[in-house]
Write an enzyme that holds these catalytic residues in place. Sequence first.
Site, mmCIF file in Angstrom:
data_model
loop_
_atom_site.group_PDB
_atom_site.id
_atom_site.type_symbol
_atom_site.label_atom_id
_atom_site.label_comp_id
_atom_site.label_asym_id
_atom_site.label_seq_id
_atom_site.Cartn_x
_atom_site.Cartn_y
_atom_site.Cartn_z
ATOM 1 N N HIS A 154 0.609 -1.288 0.089
ATOM 2 C CA HIS A 154 0.092 -0.004 0.115
ATOM 3 C C HIS A 154 0.775 1.174 -0.118
ATOM 4 O O HIS A 154 0.403 2.422 -0.051
ATOM 5 C CB HIS A 154 -1.037 0.102 1.348
ATOM 6 C CG HIS A 154 -1.954 -1.187 1.330
ATOM 7 N ND1 HIS A 154 -2.773 -1.017 0.137
ATOM 8 C CD2 HIS A 154 -2.265 -1.979 2.122
ATOM 9 C CE1 HIS A 154 -3.936 -2.165 0.408
ATOM 10 N NE2 HIS A 154 -3.409 -2.827 1.751
ATOM 11 N N ASP A 190 -2.845 -10.683 -2.511
ATOM 12 C CA ASP A 190 -3.268 -10.257 -0.947
ATOM 13 C C ASP A 190 -4.886 -9.900 -1.096
ATOM 14 O O ASP A 190 -5.165 -9.570 -2.117
ATOM 15 C CB ASP A 190 -2.567 -8.973 -0.627
ATOM 16 C CG ASP A 190 -2.980 -8.447 0.851
ATOM 17 O OD1 ASP A 190 -2.076 -8.684 1.744
ATOM 18 O OD2 ASP A 190 -3.747 -7.573 1.000
ATOM 19 N N HIS A 192 -6.374 -7.250 -0.080
ATOM 20 C CA HIS A 192 -6.565 -5.851 -0.514
ATOM 21 C C HIS A 192 -5.668 -5.636 -1.783
ATOM 22 O O HIS A 192 -4.519 -5.946 -1.668
ATOM 23 C CB HIS A 192 -6.193 -4.861 0.821
ATOM 24 C CG HIS A 192 -6.778 -5.191 1.955
ATOM 25 N ND1 HIS A 192 -6.371 -6.190 3.006
ATOM 26 C CD2 HIS A 192 -8.034 -4.912 2.280
ATOM 27 C CE1 HIS A 192 -7.202 -6.173 3.816
ATOM 28 N NE2 HIS A 192 -8.524 -5.383 3.357
ATOM 29 N N ASP A 279 -4.167 -13.341 4.091
ATOM 30 C CA ASP A 279 -5.529 -12.543 4.650
ATOM 31 C C ASP A 279 -6.640 -12.893 3.733
ATOM 32 O O ASP A 279 -7.828 -12.647 3.997
ATOM 33 C CB ASP A 279 -5.384 -11.169 4.814
ATOM 34 C CG ASP A 279 -4.786 -10.259 3.463
ATOM 35 O OD1 ASP A 279 -4.526 -10.918 2.695
ATOM 36 O OD2 ASP A 279 -4.776 -8.839 3.727
#
Length: 336
Positions: A154, A190, A192, A279
């Site tokens: 990110h 991932d 996200h 995740d």
Amino acid sequence: MRIFHHPDQALHRPERELHNGGFVAYAEDARRIESILAVLGEPEMPDDRGEGPIRAVHDGDYVDFLKSAYARWKAAGRDGDAFGYAWPVVGRRPLTLNRIDGDLGRYSFDAASPISQGTWEAAYATAQTAIGACDAVLRGEGAAFALCRPPGHHAGHDYLGGYCYLNAAAIAAQHARDNGVARVAILDIDYHHGNGTQDIFYTRGDVFYASLHADPATDFPFYWGHADETGEGAGQGATLNLPLARGTTLAAFRSAQAKALDAIAAFDPGMLIVSLGVDTWDGDPISQFAIRTQDYRALAADIAARGWPTAILMEGGYAIEALGANVESFLSGFPG
């Protein structure tokens, strides 16, 4: 498989984050490392390559901010971790600010990523760990694993967020480019979207970025990762986003991953970087996919079957007790 990790990654220890309208315990806990190493065993210490590879990706003023932010926060008489509270609208970032509060807003995009006393040291160690795995692959290993923490995907050229401070995947990809790999691909799996990685390479044609992630219409980071984002300029067509619905199970995820792998094959990379988030597991406390522990081996085997030299970098995964088993399952899908 060779495994790299640096103990300084545990120095990043924020106490709280802002979530759903209140302060809660910081989810990106340093115990994530312990859970994974308890299963994988003793890792190798990476060589220290200095700040050069970091500054090859990240803005110099941003790096200087990260190095000094906590000391400036304390010098301002603040207790606890450094949080931003004011963010500029697009196009209104001043070039110089005299107060730490302003710079915290200038160089971040959320309030879930505080800076603690050891944040710079941990992020720096994560970058060196990623470079260590990349170097192992450059020297002939078929695959290597970098246990990176805090995660990185990110973090953009000049901003932090989503628990990320330095973008390990981007640093590794640029390091590979700078060491003779003509084309590098990044596969981000991932939960996200890796908005920072996408931003860093969005206008470049030498690094292909493919991401499978929760639909940003419903999930963080919201403002990036939609299917119509495909790159700009020289990077047109070098970004592939495959948003997936909440509740996605192995069959749909594996099908989307195959589409991403086919696109990467058409790009013909000399190296693959995998941004691995577990995740996606069906028990993760902040995510909504339904991948099971045994599924990770099949997903990894599909990647390994393509035959690209591969550096695997740890990203998210917040079910601490299950992290070791999930990561071990993924790594078991690669030969050796």
